[in-house]
Motif scaffolding. Structure first.
Motif, PDB file in Angstrom:
ATOM      1  N   GLY A 172       8.105   0.610   4.219  1.00  0.00           N
ATOM      2  CA  GLY A 172       6.684   1.359   4.378  1.00  0.00           C
ATOM      3  C   GLY A 172       5.750   0.572   4.390  1.00  0.00           C
ATOM      4  O   GLY A 172       4.762   0.725   5.428  1.00  0.00           O
ATOM      5  N   ALA A 173       5.553  -0.100   3.460  1.00  0.00           N
ATOM      6  CA  ALA A 173       4.266  -1.004   3.267  1.00  0.00           C
ATOM      7  C   ALA A 173       4.349  -2.088   4.183  1.00  0.00           C
ATOM      8  O   ALA A 173       3.257  -2.338   4.804  1.00  0.00           O
ATOM      9  CB  ALA A 173       4.440  -1.570   1.654  1.00  0.00           C
ATOM     10  N   ALA A 174       5.404  -2.583   4.522  1.00  0.00           N
ATOM     11  CA  ALA A 174       5.400  -3.662   5.708  1.00  0.00           C
ATOM     12  C   ALA A 174       5.041  -2.986   7.162  1.00  0.00           C
ATOM     13  O   ALA A 174       4.225  -3.820   7.846  1.00  0.00           O
ATOM     14  CB  ALA A 174       6.900  -4.250   5.771  1.00  0.00           C
ATOM     15  N   THR A 187       6.080 -10.161   0.026  1.00  0.00           N
ATOM     16  CA  THR A 187       4.796 -11.028   0.060  1.00  0.00           C
ATOM     17  C   THR A 187       4.059 -10.833  -1.154  1.00  0.00           C
ATOM     18  O   THR A 187       4.461 -10.049  -2.010  1.00  0.00           O
ATOM     19  CB  THR A 187       3.431 -10.792   1.124  1.00  0.00           C
ATOM     20  OG1 THR A 187       3.370  -9.287   0.584  1.00  0.00           O
ATOM     21  CG2 THR A 187       4.374 -10.494   2.503  1.00  0.00           C
ATOM     22  N   ASP A 188       3.128 -11.901  -1.518  1.00  0.00           N
ATOM     23  CA  ASP A 188       2.534 -11.584  -3.020  1.00  0.00           C
ATOM     24  C   ASP A 188       2.127 -10.224  -3.384  1.00  0.00           C
ATOM     25  O   ASP A 188       2.240  -9.543  -4.418  1.00  0.00           O
ATOM     26  CB  ASP A 188       1.019 -12.374  -3.086  1.00  0.00           C
ATOM     27  CG  ASP A 188       1.317 -13.739  -3.064  1.00  0.00           C
ATOM     28  OD1 ASP A 188       2.673 -14.129  -3.243  1.00  0.00           O
ATOM     29  OD2 ASP A 188       0.360 -14.580  -2.618  1.00  0.00           O
ATOM     30  N   GLU A 189       1.686  -9.589  -2.111  1.00  0.00           N
ATOM     31  CA  GLU A 189       0.817  -8.334  -2.479  1.00  0.00           C
ATOM     32  C   GLU A 189       1.966  -7.029  -2.570  1.00  0.00           C
ATOM     33  O   GLU A 189       1.971  -6.214  -3.267  1.00  0.00           O
ATOM     34  CB  GLU A 189      -0.216  -7.786  -1.353  1.00  0.00           C
ATOM     35  CG  GLU A 189      -1.481  -8.848  -1.448  1.00  0.00           C
ATOM     36  CD  GLU A 189      -1.073 -10.213  -0.935  1.00  0.00           C
ATOM     37  OE1 GLU A 189      -0.187 -10.484  -0.184  1.00  0.00           O
ATOM     38  OE2 GLU A 189      -2.048 -10.898  -1.154  1.00  0.00           O
ATOM     39  N   ASP A 203       0.817   3.363   0.217  1.00  0.00           N
ATOM     40  CA  ASP A 203       0.153   1.984  -0.869  1.00  0.00           C
ATOM     41  C   ASP A 203       0.020   0.878  -0.008  1.00  0.00           C
ATOM     42  O   ASP A 203      -0.647   0.021  -0.530  1.00  0.00           O
ATOM     43  CB  ASP A 203       1.265   1.829  -1.875  1.00  0.00           C
ATOM     44  CG  ASP A 203       1.239   3.171  -2.814  1.00  0.00           C
ATOM     45  OD1 ASP A 203       0.509   3.676  -2.778  1.00  0.00           O
ATOM     46  OD2 ASP A 203       2.317   2.812  -3.797  1.00  0.00           O
ATOM     47  N   GLY A 204       0.679   1.086   1.093  1.00  0.00           N
ATOM     48  CA  GLY A 204       0.362  -0.326   2.209  1.00  0.00           C
ATOM     49  C   GLY A 204      -0.965  -0.566   2.802  1.00  0.00           C
ATOM     50  O   GLY A 204      -1.427  -1.562   3.304  1.00  0.00           O
ATOM     51  N   ILE A 205      -1.504   0.669   2.990  1.00  0.00           N
ATOM     52  CA  ILE A 205      -2.755   0.803   3.464  1.00  0.00           C
ATOM     53  C   ILE A 205      -3.968  -0.121   3.090  1.00  0.00           C
ATOM     54  O   ILE A 205      -4.470  -1.126   3.820  1.00  0.00           O
ATOM     55  CB  ILE A 205      -3.546   1.791   3.715  1.00  0.00           C
ATOM     56  CG1 ILE A 205      -2.505   2.786   4.577  1.00  0.00           C
ATOM     57  CG2 ILE A 205      -4.706   2.229   4.209  1.00  0.00           C
ATOM     58  CD1 ILE A 205      -2.610   4.633   4.711  1.00  0.00           C
ATOM     59  N   PRO A 206      -4.284  -0.163   1.589  1.00  0.00           N
ATOM     60  CA  PRO A 206      -5.209  -1.320   1.310  1.00  0.00           C
ATOM     61  C   PRO A 206      -4.835  -2.660   1.460  1.00  0.00           C
ATOM     62  O   PRO A 206      -5.529  -3.730   1.950  1.00  0.00           O
ATOM     63  CB  PRO A 206      -5.291  -0.928  -0.274  1.00  0.00           C
ATOM     64  CG  PRO A 206      -4.227  -0.169  -0.480  1.00  0.00           C
ATOM     65  CD  PRO A 206      -3.724   0.801   0.735  1.00  0.00           C
ATOM     66  N   ILE A 207      -3.459  -3.105   1.676  1.00  0.00           N
ATOM     67  CA  ILE A 207      -2.856  -4.271   1.782  1.00  0.00           C
ATOM     68  C   ILE A 207      -3.299  -4.678   3.175  1.00  0.00           C
ATOM     69  O   ILE A 207      -3.655  -5.646   3.581  1.00  0.00           O
ATOM     70  CB  ILE A 207      -1.260  -4.303   1.631  1.00  0.00           C
ATOM     71  CG1 ILE A 207      -0.985  -4.217   0.272  1.00  0.00           C
ATOM     72  CG2 ILE A 207      -0.984  -5.752   2.074  1.00  0.00           C
ATOM     73  CD1 ILE A 207       0.394  -4.215  -0.133  1.00  0.00           C
ATOM     74  N   ALA A 208      -2.921  -3.595   4.204  1.00  0.00           N
ATOM     75  CA  ALA A 208      -3.145  -4.035   5.646  1.00  0.00           C
ATOM     76  C   ALA A 208      -4.572  -4.267   5.829  1.00  0.00           C
ATOM     77  O   ALA A 208      -4.932  -5.014   6.502  1.00  0.00           O
ATOM     78  CB  ALA A 208      -2.833  -2.703   6.485  1.00  0.00           C
ATOM     79  N   LEU A 209      -5.362  -3.402   5.222  1.00  0.00           N
ATOM     80  CA  LEU A 209      -6.864  -3.766   5.389  1.00  0.00           C
ATOM     81  C   LEU A 209      -7.415  -5.167   4.940  1.00  0.00           C
ATOM     82  O   LEU A 209      -7.822  -6.049   5.368  1.00  0.00           O
ATOM     83  CB  LEU A 209      -7.883  -2.609   4.432  1.00  0.00           C
ATOM     84  CG  LEU A 209      -8.140  -1.588   5.190  1.00  0.00           C
ATOM     85  CD1 LEU A 209      -8.744  -0.478   4.165  1.00  0.00           C
ATOM     86  CD2 LEU A 209      -8.780  -1.623   6.527  1.00  0.00           C
ATOM     87  N   GLY A 210      -6.812  -5.726   3.633  1.00  0.00           N
ATOM     88  CA  GLY A 210      -7.127  -6.833   3.154  1.00  0.00           C
ATOM     89  C   GLY A 210      -6.588  -7.837   3.926  1.00  0.00           C
ATOM     90  O   GLY A 210      -7.204  -9.027   4.205  1.00  0.00           O
ATOM     91  N   TYR A 211      -5.381  -7.821   4.646  1.00  0.00           N
ATOM     92  CA  TYR A 211      -4.674  -8.629   5.193  1.00  0.00           C
ATOM     93  C   TYR A 211      -5.336  -9.107   6.534  1.00  0.00           C
ATOM     94  O   TYR A 211      -5.692 -10.045   6.990  1.00  0.00           O
ATOM     95  CB  TYR A 211      -3.249  -8.109   5.686  1.00  0.00           C
ATOM     96  CG  TYR A 211      -2.294  -8.473   4.697  1.00  0.00           C
ATOM     97  CD1 TYR A 211      -2.505  -9.078   3.505  1.00  0.00           C
ATOM     98  CD2 TYR A 211      -0.941  -8.143   4.821  1.00  0.00           C
ATOM     99  CE1 TYR A 211      -1.368  -9.467   2.551  1.00  0.00           C
ATOM    100  CE2 TYR A 211      -0.004  -8.517   4.082  1.00  0.00           C
ATOM    101  CZ  TYR A 211      -0.269  -9.128   2.730  1.00  0.00           C
ATOM    102  OH  TYR A 211       0.931  -9.281   1.830  1.00  0.00           O
ATOM    103  N   PHE A 212      -5.931  -7.828   7.055  1.00  0.00           N
ATOM    104  CA  PHE A 212      -6.755  -7.847   8.460  1.00  0.00           C
ATOM    105  C   PHE A 212      -7.844  -8.902   8.335  1.00  0.00           C
ATOM    106  O   PHE A 212      -8.347  -9.735   9.216  1.00  0.00           O
ATOM    107  CB  PHE A 212      -7.306  -6.377   8.883  1.00  0.00           C
ATOM    108  CG  PHE A 212      -7.656  -6.135  10.429  1.00  0.00           C
ATOM    109  CD1 PHE A 212      -7.049  -6.629  11.351  1.00  0.00           C
ATOM    110  CD2 PHE A 212      -9.266  -6.024  10.309  1.00  0.00           C
ATOM    111  CE1 PHE A 212      -7.692  -6.412  12.633  1.00  0.00           C
ATOM    112  CE2 PHE A 212      -9.555  -6.166  11.556  1.00  0.00           C
ATOM    113  CZ  PHE A 212      -9.056  -6.232  12.764  1.00  0.00           C
ATOM    114  N   ALA A 213      -8.734  -8.697   7.189  1.00  0.00           N
ATOM    115  CA  ALA A 213      -9.853  -9.494   6.824  1.00  0.00           C
ATOM    116  C   ALA A 213      -9.490 -10.988   6.716  1.00  0.00           C
ATOM    117  O   ALA A 213     -10.060 -11.827   7.430  1.00  0.00           O
ATOM    118  CB  ALA A 213     -10.616  -8.881   5.787  1.00  0.00           C
TER     119      ALA A 213
END
Lengths: 272, 101
Positions: free
Chosen positions: A165-167, A144-146, A47-57
């Motif tokens: 895991g998400a972190a 974090t918010d996400e 579940d953290g993968i979409p967060i990681a992508l969004g964060y990266f951008a």
């Protein structure tokens, strides 16, 4: 619900979803007990993968801002890794750039990030009462918010390993993006970066809308929240309030009003 | 004298950590009061809704592409609900709208 999608392939899809939802309800408690820390950790990574992508951008902009304020890429990376806060970091960079006092830094950080007080309070009721003290100290590093959003979205009780895991994927995404932004500036085409910037908002929608679909009170709550948020950011006097204050004031007022008007029933409590 | 960057960072990160940590360490029991429980149950929905709108429509190059991302995200979240697909769908909607307009 079925009325909407009775025809075509989607009927099958809805049936599948209903089955999944039913099995979740049936085995909810059993599942929470049976799922190991490792399983929770894996689920968090997924579940953290979409967060990681969004964060990266998004963190590219953070890096660029830091660079303009005279902060080195290494310093910016450290900041992102330990703070994990978008608006909070932008504010901190401004304080540093203006060479304000440390007291001002503490106050600014407190005001901008006050919503985390509410999020952590909400999570305190979501985790198991017996959660070890170590996890009560470690879990807040990754609110974090996400991550808070996906963590409040899990069925039943939350295991802190889900956040870890998400972190594990989200923190490197956030930090790496900041360092790259501070080093090379914008490497993604502008249009791609803009588009990726809404990824996190899309995730927020994916978290709140399914709940609103199943529960009328939540549907009204989400609609009212968005409307009031819109009004507060557009109306003459109210729009003077900073967005971080707007978030916390509206969250407190609307949640309190909802709690008074529609206190949750027993079965909803168990879900939360 | 100029304050060192890392001292600033320590103060900011420390304050931030306390805000996130105190509720989780201080509220260790299940809250019994039905109104406070309800309040905390509603917090995630309200706060995420407030953070999303109208911020999403101002997050892009134009209000229209932001609005497209919002509507597509809303529809996908309603019928699907998968985090990744909704996020990517919203991004694609923004990208295509900006490309067309």
């Amino acid at each position: 619900m079925c009325f909407f999608v009775r025809t075509g392939r989607k009927y099958v899809l809805t049936c599948g979803q209903c089955t999944v939802i039913m099995s979740f309800v049936g085995f909810k408690n059993q599942r929470s007990i049976m799922m190991s820390n490792r399983t929770w950790y894996g689920k968090g990574i997924k579940d953290g993968i979409p967060i990681a992508l969004g964060y990266f951008a998004v963190s590219f902009a953070m890096g660029i801002t830091a660079k303009e304020a005279g902060i080195t890429p290494l310093q910016a990376g450290c900041m992102s890794a330990v703070m994990l806060a978008s608006a909070g970091q932008f504010a901190a960079i401004q304080v540093i750039a203006a060479a304000d006092t440390l007291v001002q830094m503490a106050i600014t950080t407190l005001v901008i990030n006050l919503r985390y007080l509410l999020m952590s309070s909400s999570l305190s009721q979501k985790i198991d009462k017996k959660t070890h003290f170590i996890h009560r100290l470690l879990l807040p590093c990754f609110v974090t918010d996400e991550i808070f959003g996906i963590a409040s979205n899990v069925e039943g009780r939350l295991n802190p390993f889900y956040n870890y895991g998400a972190a594990t994927v989200a923190v490197p995404g956030w930090t790496l993006g900041t360092v790259l932004g501070a080093t090379v500036g914008a490497i993604l085409p502008e249009r791609v970066e803009t588009a990726l910037g809404v990824a996190l908002y899309g995730m927020f929608l994916a978290i709140i809308i399914p709940g609103a679909r199943k529960n009328k009170v939540l549907a009204v709550l989400v609609t009212v929240s968005m409307l009031l948020s819109f009004l507060c950011s557009e109306l003459p006097v109210l729009s003077g309030i900073s967005s971080s204050m707007r978030i916390i004031i509206l969250t407190v007022v609307i949640s309190a009003a909802a709690a008074l008007i529609r206190p949750i029933r027993e079965e909803e409590k168990q879900e939360s | 004298m100029e304050t060192n960057f890392y001292v600033y960072l320590l103060v900011a990160a420390g304050t931030l950590y306390l805000i996130r940590m105190l509720p989780l360490t201080l509220i260790r029991k299940g809250i019994k009061n039905k109104y406070i429980r309800s309040f905390l149950y509603y917090v995630p929905y309200v706060t995420l809704a407030v953070m999303t709108f109208p911020a999403i429509i101002y997050a892009t190059g134009s209000v229209w592409s932001g609005l497209a991302g919002f509507v597509v995200g809303l529809v996908l979240a309603f019928f699907d609900g998968n985090l990744f697909r909704v996020a990517i769908g919203a991004c694609l909607a923004v990208y295509l709208t900006e490309w067309l307009v």
